[in-house]
Write an enzyme that holds these catalytic residues in place. Structure first.
Site, PDB file in Angstrom:
ATOM      1  N   GLU A 133       1.254  -1.403   0.203  1.00  0.00           N
ATOM      2  CA  GLU A 133       0.146   0.385  -0.337  1.00  0.00           C
ATOM      3  C   GLU A 133       1.120   1.297  -0.188  1.00  0.00           C
ATOM      4  O   GLU A 133       0.670   1.750   1.211  1.00  0.00           O
ATOM      5  CB  GLU A 133      -1.393  -0.088   1.073  1.00  0.00           C
ATOM      6  CG  GLU A 133      -2.361  -0.797   1.314  1.00  0.00           C
ATOM      7  CD  GLU A 133      -3.282  -0.769   2.140  1.00  0.00           C
ATOM      8  OE1 GLU A 133      -3.338  -1.931   1.869  1.00  0.00           O
ATOM      9  OE2 GLU A 133      -3.046  -0.294   3.338  1.00  0.00           O
TER      10      GLU A 133
ATOM     11  N   GLU B 114      -5.604  -8.343  -1.360  1.00  0.00           N
ATOM     12  CA  GLU B 114      -6.214  -8.239   0.172  1.00  0.00           C
ATOM     13  C   GLU B 114      -7.902  -7.783  -0.166  1.00  0.00           C
ATOM     14  O   GLU B 114      -8.070  -6.359  -1.243  1.00  0.00           O
ATOM     15  CB  GLU B 114      -5.629  -6.882   1.171  1.00  0.00           C
ATOM     16  CG  GLU B 114      -4.138  -8.075   1.218  1.00  0.00           C
ATOM     17  CD  GLU B 114      -3.875  -5.660   2.473  1.00  0.00           C
ATOM     18  OE1 GLU B 114      -4.861  -5.742   3.099  1.00  0.00           O
ATOM     19  OE2 GLU B 114      -2.987  -5.783   2.585  1.00  0.00           O
TER      20      GLU B 114
HETATM   21  C1  BG6 Z   1      -4.202  -2.996   4.858  1.00  0.00           C
HETATM   22  C2  BG6 Z   1      -3.405  -3.940   4.823  1.00  0.00           C
HETATM   23  O1  BG6 Z   1      -4.671  -1.582   5.276  1.00  0.00           O
HETATM   24  O2  BG6 Z   1      -6.014  -3.228   5.563  1.00  0.00           O
HETATM   25  C3  BG6 Z   1      -2.982  -5.018   6.080  1.00  0.00           C
HETATM   26  O3  BG6 Z   1      -2.565  -4.127   4.518  1.00  0.00           O
HETATM   27  C4  BG6 Z   1      -4.818  -4.290   7.414  1.00  0.00           C
HETATM   28  O4  BG6 Z   1      -1.683  -4.363   6.349  1.00  0.00           O
HETATM   29  C5  BG6 Z   1      -5.484  -4.760   6.083  1.00  0.00           C
HETATM   30  O5  BG6 Z   1      -4.138  -5.268   8.342  1.00  0.00           O
HETATM   31  C6  BG6 Z   1      -6.371  -4.322   7.343  1.00  0.00           C
HETATM   32  O6  BG6 Z   1      -6.620  -4.071   7.850  1.00  0.00           O
HETATM   33  P1  BG6 Z   1      -7.085  -3.236   9.689  1.00  0.00           P
HETATM   34  O7  BG6 Z   1      -6.901  -2.076  10.178  1.00  0.00           O
HETATM   35  O8  BG6 Z   1      -8.537  -4.011   9.674  1.00  0.00           O
HETATM   36  O9  BG6 Z   1      -5.520  -4.809  10.043  1.00  0.00           O
END
Ligand code: BG6
Length: 477
Positions: free
Chosen positions: A178, A370
């Site tokens: 990111e 993701e």
């Molecule tokens: C992304 C990141 O922003 O979102 C991850 O690359 C992160 O590291 C994921 O875990 C989900 O966000 P969160 O804050 O719910 O863990």
């Protein structure tokens, strides 16, 4: 175009189904095996909270889910689901504990040898992020992270080391997680120790320039050292809609999108776009470039990877600037969309939209690395006496998003694969909670530090196994 409810989608034969985590959110063992401290070890409340001088016991990431010791059990569970790919990161400070040493830490290198061997034993391809919000703390404190040009050399040494070491084991790489999130979180994303409110735009964009040169250099090195590997960039994607059809809102959205597209444009085209040159001119920013930088930037990526959790809105109307909750870069809530328990708005069609936008713009293969739902899960005893979670809400979320991936494939978008975020429960990045769970596998650990660390298959575990086994045919429109 109407489709019957039993319409099935044709995912490519070699589609890379799998899951994703990051070292700092899962491994724990923050001070074992010669590892140095990373920026995460002093951020007990995640990206939203303040940092501490030393690691503190209330930082859930210090133990994480103890994947450092339990990776064999975890990879076995991923294999049981049929994973073709497993995305994780290498903790830079396991390899170079301070970041500026000349020699790597052999014990750290050995750990990832073991992890990647374990994946390959089951035919699972590792997809490895070189830097996922875990800059060695020493580089942050001594050099102010990516503001300092010396970071390029440190990163190149680290990348060269891991490319050489894992060249027979890892064929898919990502340079920075990111990368655009540095705009909002300079410490977590860019290891910049200067507090955000004191950081000038000049220094921020100079830091970004250094990261972009380093990323291009990693692409070059990867191609030289592992000719049969593919390397991509990784962008936080959050499609932005105008709050109203007012042209002022549309232009506001265009400018906002430019601030994020900038990172993809640089990785794919290798040149500063006109809209950024205008921005720099108007803000009085002058990027200091050294000989060879422009040429280095022309080492462009093989594919574009991105995270997708939600969309958001923007408006030019000063009276409607409400701060929404959400995945790091926020925005104005969309009145048409529901939200998760953490206020992240749920928009499956946004995924089809963003896949089309990226593909129209770049004509490069895309990888969704993701996507997932953070929710509170309740562990219960199932009818077979096994402990489980009835996470129908997660199944619904993932099904609806994967249906939109199917739609994008029908639109002609070239998609390499999909790795669901937090395929096993991990500590969250934004709030450092374990209560916010994404996994197909429940981990018995809680925010008060209690728990056995035992793993349990959730209902979604069996659901995802069917999705992979049927290559997406079991998805419900
Ligand atoms: C992304 C990141 O922003 O979102 C991850 O690359 C992160 O590291 C994921 O875990 C989900 O966000 P969160 O804050 O719910 O863990």
């Amino acid at each position: 175009m109407s489709k019957s409810s039993n319409h099935t989608y044709s995912f490519p034969e070699n589609f890379l189904w799998g899951g994703a985590i990051a070292a700092n959110q899962a491994e724990g063992a923050y001070n074992l095996g010669g590892k140095g401290l990373s920026t995460q070890d002093v951020a007990p409340r995640g990206v939203m909270g303040s940092i501490t001088e030393e690691p503190t016991d209330d930082n859930m990431k210090l133990i994480g889910i103890d994947m450092y010791h339990r990776y064999k059990e975890d990879v076995k569970l991923f294999a049981e689901m049929g994973f073709k790919v497993f995305r994780t990161s290498i903790a830079w400070s396991r390899i170079f504990p301070k970041g500026d040493e000349l020699e790597p830490n052999e014990e750290g290198l050995q750990f990832y040898d073991n992890l990647f061997d374990e994946c390959r034993k089951y035919g699972i391809e590792p997809l490895v992020t070189l830097s996922h919000y875990e800059t060695p703390l020493h580089l942050a404190k001594e050099y102010d992270g990516w503001v300092n040009r010396k970071m390029i050399g440190f990163y190149e040494r680290y990348a060269t080391t891991v490319f050489n070491r894992y060249k027979n084991k890892v064929k898919y790489w990502l340079t920075f997680n990111e990368i655009n999130s540095i705009l909002e979180f300079p410490f977590m994303s860019g290891g910049i120790y200067t507090p955000k409110e004191k950081l000038s735009k000049q220094d921020l964009y100079q830091a970004i320039h250094h990261e972009l040169v380093a990323s291009a250099s990693a692409v070059k090195l990867c191609h030289e050292i592992i000719p049969d590997a593919q390397i991509g960039c990784m962008i936080l994607s959050m499609p932005t809609y105008p709050l109203t059809p007012n042209p002022d809102d549309v232009i506001k959205v265009m400018e906002y999108e430019h601030s994020n597209y900038f990172f993809g444009d640089m990785h794919v085209r290798g040149r500063y776009p006109g809209y950024m040159k205008r921005y720099f001119r108007e803000k009085g920013i002058e990027i200091h470039m050294e000989d060879g930088d422009q040429e280095m930037l022309l080492n462009t990526v093989d594919f574009i990877s991105f995270s997708y959790y939600m969309s958001t809105c923007q408006t030019a109307d000063p009276d409607k600037q409400v701060a929404g909750e959400g995945n790091l870069i926020g925005g104005i809530p969309n009145p048409y969309l529901p939200a998760s328990e953490w206020g992240w708005q749920i928009d499956p069609q946004g995924l089809r939209y963003v896949l089309n936008m990226f593909y129209d713009r770049y004509q490069k293969p895309l990888f969704i690395v993701e996507n997932g739902l953070g929710a509170v899960d309740e562990l219960i005893t199932g009818p077979d006496g096994e402990k489980t979670v009835n996470d129908d809400y997660r199944i619904q979320y993932l099904n609806d998003h994967l249906v939109q991936v199917g739609e994008a494939l029908e639109d002609g978008v070239d998609i390499m694969g999909y790795t669901s975020w937090g395929c096993i429960d991990v500590v969250s990045a934004s709030t450092a909670q374990l209560k916010k769970r994404y996994g197909f596998i429940y981990v018995d650990r809680h925010d008060d530090g209690s728990g056995t660390l035992e793993r349990y298959r959730k209902k979604s575990f069996h659901w995802y196994k069917d999705v992979i086994a049927s290559n997406g045919n079991s998805l419900k429109r």
